[in-house]
Design a protein around this motif. Structure first.
Motif, PDB file in Angstrom:
ATOM      1  N   GLU A  52      24.082 -37.935 -10.870  1.00 21.83           N
ATOM      2  CA  GLU A  52      23.231 -38.993 -10.497  1.00 21.83           C
ATOM      3  C   GLU A  52      22.056 -38.684  -9.640  1.00 21.83           C
ATOM      4  N   GLU A  54      17.669 -39.985  -8.576  1.00 22.03           N
ATOM      5  CA  GLU A  54      16.800 -41.083  -8.721  1.00 22.03           C
ATOM      6  C   GLU A  54      15.913 -41.123  -9.827  1.00 22.03           C
ATOM      7  N   SER A  55      15.484 -42.298 -10.088  1.00 23.37           N
ATOM      8  CA  SER A  55      14.527 -42.252 -11.335  1.00 23.37           C
ATOM      9  C   SER A  55      13.307 -41.562 -10.956  1.00 23.37           C
ATOM     10  N   ASN A  72      23.828 -45.690 -15.628  1.00 21.75           N
ATOM     11  CA  ASN A  72      23.698 -45.934 -14.306  1.00 21.75           C
ATOM     12  C   ASN A  72      24.726 -46.900 -13.801  1.00 21.75           C
ATOM     13  N   SER A  73      24.706 -47.461 -12.749  1.00 20.89           N
ATOM     14  CA  SER A  73      25.813 -48.281 -12.001  1.00 20.89           C
ATOM     15  C   SER A  73      26.014 -49.612 -13.145  1.00 20.89           C
ATOM     16  N   SER A  76      25.849 -47.941 -19.702  1.00 20.56           N
ATOM     17  CA  SER A  76      25.545 -46.429 -20.287  1.00 20.56           C
ATOM     18  C   SER A  76      25.152 -46.440 -21.793  1.00 20.56           C
ATOM     19  N   SER A  90      16.371 -47.010 -11.984  1.00 18.26           N
ATOM     20  CA  SER A  90      17.598 -46.877 -11.096  1.00 18.26           C
ATOM     21  C   SER A  90      18.163 -45.455 -10.995  1.00 18.26           C
ATOM     22  N   ARG A  91      18.918 -45.300 -10.190  1.00 18.69           N
ATOM     23  CA  ARG A  91      19.881 -43.989 -10.079  1.00 18.69           C
ATOM     24  C   ARG A  91      20.593 -44.055 -11.446  1.00 18.69           C
ATOM     25  N   HIS A  92      20.503 -42.752 -11.981  1.00 24.11           N
ATOM     26  CA  HIS A  92      21.128 -42.639 -13.326  1.00 24.11           C
ATOM     27  C   HIS A  92      21.872 -41.021 -13.217  1.00 24.11           C
ATOM     28  N   SER A  93      22.654 -40.834 -14.465  1.00 23.93           N
ATOM     29  CA  SER A  93      23.026 -39.495 -14.845  1.00 23.93           C
ATOM     30  C   SER A  93      22.823 -39.373 -16.108  1.00 23.93           C
TER      31      SER A  93
END
Length: 114
Positions: A52, A54-55, A72-73, A76, A90-93
């Motif tokens: 995870e 930041e974008s 992201n939260s 998916s 948003s924050r993502h992985s």
């Protein structure tokens, strides 16, 4: 004018990723610090991930080879070859479900207001 074979570069980067302890490899195809557009080819071996983070701003992901999961939260999304995914701001992985190569395209601000 510059022409690059993404197919050949994908093979090369996947070979590099397979020999790396992180299971990852990346190569900037276009752009850099002086450009607003940056395209990076990223190779990931099955099970490896970009944890995870930041974008980067306005960004997309195109799956060249393999299968990946971007999440992201809230949700998916799975991607397969030919899929184009808009990356959430948003924050993502990103996780490789199998050996995979993706093309990350980011547009970022440059200059004094960046």
């Amino acid at each position: 004018m510059e022409k690059i074979s993404l197919t050949a570069l994908a093979r090369q980067q996947l070979t590099t990723a397979r020999s790396a302890s992180s299971g990852r490899s990346a190569h900037t195809v276009y752009g850099g610090h002086e450009h607003t557009l940056r395209q990076t080819l990223i190779a990931l071996t099955a099970g490896s991930a970009l944890d995870e983070h930041e974008s980067p701003g306005e960004a997309t992901l195109q799956v060249i080879e393999g299968r990946v999961s971007l999440g992201n939260s809230e949700a998916s999304w799975e991607g397969s070859p030919g899929d184009h995914i808009v990356i959430p701001r948003s924050r993502h992985s990103l996780r490789a479900l199998e050996d995979s190569v993706v093309l990350l395209t980011v547009v970022k601000a440059v200059g004094p207001h960046a």
